[in-house]
Design a protein around this motif. Structure first.
Motif, PDB file in Angstrom:
ATOM      1  N   THR A  36    -144.358 -47.940  -7.109  1.00  0.00           N
ATOM      2  CA  THR A  36    -144.899 -49.087  -6.805  1.00  0.00           C
ATOM      3  C   THR A  36    -144.655 -50.305  -7.735  1.00  0.00           C
ATOM      4  O   THR A  36    -144.194 -50.049  -8.938  1.00  0.00           O
ATOM      5  CB  THR A  36    -146.345 -49.262  -6.975  1.00  0.00           C
ATOM      6  OG1 THR A  36    -146.989 -50.661  -6.574  1.00  0.00           O
ATOM      7  CG2 THR A  36    -147.257 -48.740  -7.873  1.00  0.00           C
ATOM      8  N   GLU A  45    -149.302 -49.862  -0.968  1.00  0.00           N
ATOM      9  CA  GLU A  45    -148.796 -50.590  -2.353  1.00  0.00           C
ATOM     10  C   GLU A  45    -147.401 -50.123  -3.012  1.00  0.00           C
ATOM     11  O   GLU A  45    -147.084 -50.527  -3.934  1.00  0.00           O
ATOM     12  CB  GLU A  45    -149.775 -50.520  -3.061  1.00  0.00           C
ATOM     13  CG  GLU A  45    -151.198 -51.216  -2.568  1.00  0.00           C
ATOM     14  CD  GLU A  45    -152.276 -50.772  -3.895  1.00  0.00           C
ATOM     15  OE1 GLU A  45    -152.444 -51.927  -4.629  1.00  0.00           O
ATOM     16  OE2 GLU A  45    -152.953 -49.937  -4.058  1.00  0.00           O
ATOM     17  N   TYR A  46    -147.001 -49.042  -2.264  1.00  0.00           N
ATOM     18  CA  TYR A  46    -145.535 -48.429  -2.795  1.00  0.00           C
ATOM     19  C   TYR A  46    -144.572 -48.772  -2.031  1.00  0.00           C
ATOM     20  O   TYR A  46    -144.433 -49.165  -0.986  1.00  0.00           O
ATOM     21  CB  TYR A  46    -146.091 -46.907  -2.825  1.00  0.00           C
ATOM     22  CG  TYR A  46    -146.863 -46.428  -3.586  1.00  0.00           C
ATOM     23  CD1 TYR A  46    -148.290 -46.347  -3.642  1.00  0.00           C
ATOM     24  CD2 TYR A  46    -146.525 -46.042  -5.169  1.00  0.00           C
ATOM     25  CE1 TYR A  46    -149.102 -46.045  -4.576  1.00  0.00           C
ATOM     26  CE2 TYR A  46    -147.210 -45.638  -6.013  1.00  0.00           C
ATOM     27  CZ  TYR A  46    -148.572 -45.693  -5.812  1.00  0.00           C
ATOM     28  OH  TYR A  46    -149.477 -45.276  -6.748  1.00  0.00           O
ATOM     29  N   ASN A  47    -143.276 -49.084  -2.915  1.00  0.00           N
ATOM     30  CA  ASN A  47    -142.056 -49.520  -2.631  1.00  0.00           C
ATOM     31  C   ASN A  47    -141.035 -48.549  -2.309  1.00  0.00           C
ATOM     32  O   ASN A  47    -140.146 -48.924  -1.659  1.00  0.00           O
ATOM     33  CB  ASN A  47    -141.743 -50.755  -3.537  1.00  0.00           C
ATOM     34  CG  ASN A  47    -142.892 -51.423  -3.630  1.00  0.00           C
ATOM     35  OD1 ASN A  47    -143.671 -51.487  -4.768  1.00  0.00           O
ATOM     36  ND2 ASN A  47    -142.983 -52.462  -2.796  1.00  0.00           N
TER      37      ASN A  47
END
Length: 124
Positions: free
Chosen positions: A99, A110-112
């Motif tokens: 994230t 919330e994680y990319n």
């Protein structure tokens, strides 16, 4: 190109242990929170554990507390998930994620960045 590559999955009997690793490349994640999620067949991807950028703070799903431990080695750009006392219900594909946030985020939104996953199968 950013990549997260999981390893360490496999088949184990109930009560056994496995250690998952997630190696990041393409950029450093030493200032980013990292997490592990899992997805069983026919189920939604669920949170397992997360760790803050420094490793000081960790967060676990209730179902794995006391059995799983998340850790990280920023020098190696790697995060780990030690899984002990495994149960058949732990069977799933396990995904590593990073994230942009610095803390131990628990929501998958919330994680990319995400890895491709590693299969963990626990037999009774």
């Amino acid at each position: 190109q950013v990549q997260l590559v999981e390893s360490g999955g496999g088949s184990v009997q109930a009560g056994g242990s496995l250690r998952l690793s997630c190696a990041a490349s393409g950029r450093t994640f030493s200032r980013n929170g990292m997490g592990w999620f899992r997805q069983a067949p026919g189920k939604e991807r669920e949170f397992v554990a997360a760790i803050s950028w420094s490793g000081t703070n960790t967060n676990y799903a209730d179902s794995v507390k006391g059995r799983f431990t998340i850790s990280r080695d920023n020098a190696k750009n790697t995060v780990y998930l030690q899984m002990n006392s495994l149960k058949p219900e732990d069977t799933a594909v396990y995904y590593c994620a990073a994230t942009f946030r610095s803390w131990d985020a628990a929501l998958k939104d919330e994680y990319n960045y995400w890895g491709q996953g590693t299969q963990v199968t626990v037999s009774s």
